[in-house]
Design a protein around this motif. Structure first.
Motif, mmCIF file in Angstrom:
data_model
loop_
_atom_site.group_PDB
_atom_site.id
_atom_site.type_symbol
_atom_site.label_atom_id
_atom_site.label_comp_id
_atom_site.label_asym_id
_atom_site.label_seq_id
_atom_site.Cartn_x
_atom_site.Cartn_y
_atom_site.Cartn_z
ATOM 1 N N GLU A 48 -4.265 -13.038 4.637
ATOM 2 C CA GLU A 48 -4.047 -11.507 3.976
ATOM 3 C C GLU A 48 -4.327 -10.491 4.827
ATOM 4 N N ARG A 49 -5.410 -10.413 5.541
ATOM 5 C CA ARG A 49 -5.757 -9.545 6.378
ATOM 6 C C ARG A 49 -4.778 -9.344 7.459
ATOM 7 N N GLU A 50 -4.395 -10.413 8.179
ATOM 8 C CA GLU A 50 -3.609 -10.318 9.376
ATOM 9 C C GLU A 50 -2.139 -9.528 8.935
ATOM 10 N N GLN A 60 0.805 -2.942 8.410
ATOM 11 C CA GLN A 60 0.423 -1.690 8.105
ATOM 12 C C GLN A 60 0.320 -1.518 6.395
ATOM 13 N N THR A 61 -0.111 -2.091 5.742
ATOM 14 C CA THR A 61 -0.366 -2.012 4.389
ATOM 15 C C THR A 61 -1.640 -2.491 3.966
ATOM 16 N N SER A 62 -2.175 -2.294 2.729
ATOM 17 C CA SER A 62 -3.269 -2.847 2.087
ATOM 18 C C SER A 62 -3.268 -4.572 1.716
ATOM 19 N N ARG A 63 -4.433 -4.971 1.740
ATOM 20 C CA ARG A 63 -4.719 -6.423 1.204
ATOM 21 C C ARG A 63 -4.210 -6.531 -0.213
ATOM 22 N N THR A 64 -4.382 -5.716 -1.088
ATOM 23 C CA THR A 64 -3.891 -5.604 -2.217
ATOM 24 C C THR A 64 -2.194 -5.571 -2.525
#
Length: 79
Positions: A48-50, A56-60
């Motif tokens: 998710e982090r990668e 270029q967006t949030s993990r949510t």
């Protein structure tokens, strides 16, 4: 210079022509990559982090998109 990893992640840059929340666009992008064979059974996705960093967006947002595909049995979620 592109390596095998870049080729495997090509589906991340394939534009999806649809409107609406980004998490829905992203889930559609992944759904199409699965249908087109760009993502194969058992092929792990980036974390998710990668994905958040790459896109270029949030993990949510990533979590919501993946959650849709898990609910549709298109992805297996592993921790």
């Amino acid at each position: 210079m592109s390596g095998p990893t870049d080729t495997k992640r090509f589906w991340l840059t394939t534009p999806v022509e649809m409107r609406g929340p980004y998490y829905l666009q992203l889930s559609e992008q992944i759904r199409r990559a699965i249908a087109n064979g760009e993502l194969t059974p058992g092929q792990p996705l980036p974390s998710e982090r990668e994905l958040a960093d790459i896109l270029q967006t949030s993990r949510t947002t990533i979590r919501k998109a993946l959650g849709i595909l898990v609910a549709e049995d298109l992805l297996d979620q592993r921790h």
